[in-house]
Design a protein around this motif. Sequence first.
Motif, PDB file in Angstrom:
ATOM      1  N   VAL A 122      35.242  54.915  41.959  1.00 37.57           N
ATOM      2  CA  VAL A 122      34.135  54.123  42.492  1.00 37.57           C
ATOM      3  C   VAL A 122      33.439  53.361  41.364  1.00 37.57           C
ATOM      4  N   MET A 123      33.218  54.022  40.225  1.00 38.28           N
ATOM      5  CA  MET A 123      32.554  53.369  39.089  1.00 38.28           C
ATOM      6  C   MET A 123      33.410  52.232  38.548  1.00 38.28           C
ATOM      7  N   ALA A 131      36.406  60.465  21.883  1.00 40.89           N
ATOM      8  CA  ALA A 131      37.244  61.498  21.268  1.00 40.89           C
ATOM      9  C   ALA A 131      36.791  62.889  21.712  1.00 40.89           C
ATOM     10  N   PHE A 132      35.485  63.102  21.786  1.00 42.09           N
ATOM     11  CA  PHE A 132      34.961  64.380  22.257  1.00 42.09           C
ATOM     12  C   PHE A 132      35.397  64.631  23.696  1.00 42.09           C
ATOM     13  N   ALA A 133      35.257  63.605  24.540  1.00 44.51           N
ATOM     14  CA  ALA A 133      35.651  63.740  25.946  1.00 44.51           C
ATOM     15  C   ALA A 133      37.139  64.057  26.051  1.00 44.51           C
ATOM     16  N   GLU A 134      37.950  63.368  25.275  1.00 48.37           N
ATOM     17  CA  GLU A 134      39.396  63.596  25.302  1.00 48.37           C
ATOM     18  C   GLU A 134      39.736  65.028  24.882  1.00 48.37           C
ATOM     19  N   SER A 135      38.981  65.568  23.928  1.00 46.23           N
ATOM     20  CA  SER A 135      39.233  66.941  23.484  1.00 46.23           C
ATOM     21  C   SER A 135      38.946  67.959  24.587  1.00 46.23           C
ATOM     22  N   LYS A 136      38.131  67.551  25.564  1.00 46.63           N
ATOM     23  CA  LYS A 136      37.817  68.412  26.713  1.00 46.63           C
ATOM     24  C   LYS A 136      38.649  68.026  27.941  1.00 46.63           C
ATOM     25  N   ASN A 137      39.600  67.074  27.740  1.00 49.95           N
ATOM     26  CA  ASN A 137      40.447  66.563  28.826  1.00 49.95           C
ATOM     27  C   ASN A 137      39.607  65.902  29.920  1.00 49.95           C
ATOM     28  N   LYS A 138      38.597  65.153  29.488  1.00 51.67           N
ATOM     29  CA  LYS A 138      37.698  64.460  30.402  1.00 51.67           C
ATOM     30  C   LYS A 138      37.499  63.025  29.925  1.00 51.67           C
ATOM     31  N   ILE A 139      36.679  62.281  30.631  1.00 59.90           N
ATOM     32  CA  ILE A 139      36.351  60.900  30.277  1.00 59.90           C
ATOM     33  C   ILE A 139      34.838  60.804  30.104  1.00 59.90           C
ATOM     34  N   ALA A 140      34.411  60.072  29.079  1.00 55.31           N
ATOM     35  CA  ALA A 140      32.978  59.861  28.828  1.00 55.31           C
ATOM     36  C   ALA A 140      32.503  58.661  29.637  1.00 55.31           C
ATOM     37  N   ILE A 141      31.512  58.890  30.485  1.00 56.56           N
ATOM     38  CA  ILE A 141      30.917  57.831  31.295  1.00 56.56           C
ATOM     39  C   ILE A 141      29.535  57.521  30.724  1.00 56.56           C
ATOM     40  N   PRO A 142      29.279  56.255  30.354  1.00 49.81           N
ATOM     41  CA  PRO A 142      27.973  55.911  29.776  1.00 49.81           C
ATOM     42  C   PRO A 142      26.834  56.141  30.762  1.00 49.81           C
ATOM     43  N   VAL A 143      25.748  56.679  30.250  1.00 46.06           N
ATOM     44  CA  VAL A 143      24.534  56.870  31.039  1.00 46.06           C
ATOM     45  C   VAL A 143      23.444  55.942  30.502  1.00 46.06           C
ATOM     46  N   ALA A 144      23.268  55.955  29.182  1.00 47.04           N
ATOM     47  CA  ALA A 144      22.251  55.107  28.555  1.00 47.04           C
ATOM     48  C   ALA A 144      22.584  54.949  27.078  1.00 47.04           C
ATOM     49  N   SER A 145      22.050  53.911  26.479  1.00 49.39           N
ATOM     50  CA  SER A 145      22.206  53.729  25.036  1.00 49.39           C
ATOM     51  C   SER A 145      20.970  53.021  24.495  1.00 49.39           C
ATOM     52  N   THR A 146      20.701  53.295  23.228  1.00 47.77           N
ATOM     53  CA  THR A 146      19.561  52.688  22.553  1.00 47.77           C
ATOM     54  C   THR A 146      19.979  52.308  21.140  1.00 47.77           C
ATOM     55  N   SER A 181      20.042  52.500  13.849  1.00 46.51           N
ATOM     56  CA  SER A 181      20.648  53.644  14.528  1.00 46.51           C
ATOM     57  C   SER A 181      21.145  53.221  15.902  1.00 46.51           C
ATOM     58  N   PHE A 182      22.023  54.052  16.444  1.00 49.24           N
ATOM     59  CA  PHE A 182      22.526  53.850  17.797  1.00 49.24           C
ATOM     60  C   PHE A 182      22.634  55.213  18.455  1.00 49.24           C
ATOM     61  N   GLU A 183      22.072  55.333  19.639  1.00 49.91           N
ATOM     62  CA  GLU A 183      22.109  56.575  20.412  1.00 49.91           C
ATOM     63  C   GLU A 183      22.853  56.287  21.715  1.00 49.91           C
ATOM     64  N   TYR A 184      23.800  57.147  22.044  1.00 50.21           N
ATOM     65  CA  TYR A 184      24.664  56.947  23.206  1.00 50.21           C
ATOM     66  C   TYR A 184      24.640  58.206  24.060  1.00 50.21           C
ATOM     67  N   GLN A 185      24.135  58.068  25.270  1.00 57.30           N
ATOM     68  CA  GLN A 185      24.120  59.190  26.207  1.00 57.30           C
ATOM     69  C   GLN A 185      25.252  58.987  27.203  1.00 57.30           C
ATOM     70  N   PHE A 186      25.983  60.047  27.447  1.00 54.21           N
ATOM     71  CA  PHE A 186      27.113  59.958  28.349  1.00 54.21           C
ATOM     72  C   PHE A 186      27.276  61.280  29.085  1.00 54.21           C
ATOM     73  N   ARG A 187      28.051  61.215  30.158  1.00 52.06           N
ATOM     74  CA  ARG A 187      28.391  62.462  30.838  1.00 52.06           C
ATOM     75  C   ARG A 187      29.894  62.545  30.912  1.00 52.06           C
ATOM     76  N   LEU A 188      30.391  63.762  30.966  1.00 52.98           N
ATOM     77  CA  LEU A 188      31.827  63.994  31.036  1.00 52.98           C
ATOM     78  C   LEU A 188      32.255  64.111  32.490  1.00 52.98           C
ATOM     79  N   VAL A 189      33.357  63.435  32.820  1.00 46.96           N
ATOM     80  CA  VAL A 189      33.886  63.429  34.179  1.00 46.96           C
ATOM     81  C   VAL A 189      35.370  63.769  34.097  1.00 46.96           C
TER      82      VAL A 189
END
Length: 79
Positions: free
Chosen positions: A70-71, A27-42, A53-61
């Motif tokens: 490619v991904m 939802a955050f990525a969509e609000s920036k007109n981008k896509i969230a790509i997973p980097v890591a999670s714990t 708990s759940f931690e999700y690291q992502f980057r916006l593309v």
Amino acid sequence: MISQMSAGGVFTNTSKLKSDVILRANAFAESKNKIAIPVASTAQSAVPGRLPSFEYQFRLVDKDDPKLLVMNCALLLTK
């Protein structure tokens, strides 16, 4: 990065916790007109003295970024 803890302790549905965090990231990525790509999670399960708990690291593309294609191809090849 989005991180969330649940006060439900051992009664927490960890799959829902994970899903909720990923939905928030998307939802955050969509609000920036981008896509969230997973980097890591714990994920941490509940144990005495620690909440789950759940931690999700992502980057916006950008949605039209060639790296996204490619991904996606790499994901299809691993299935």
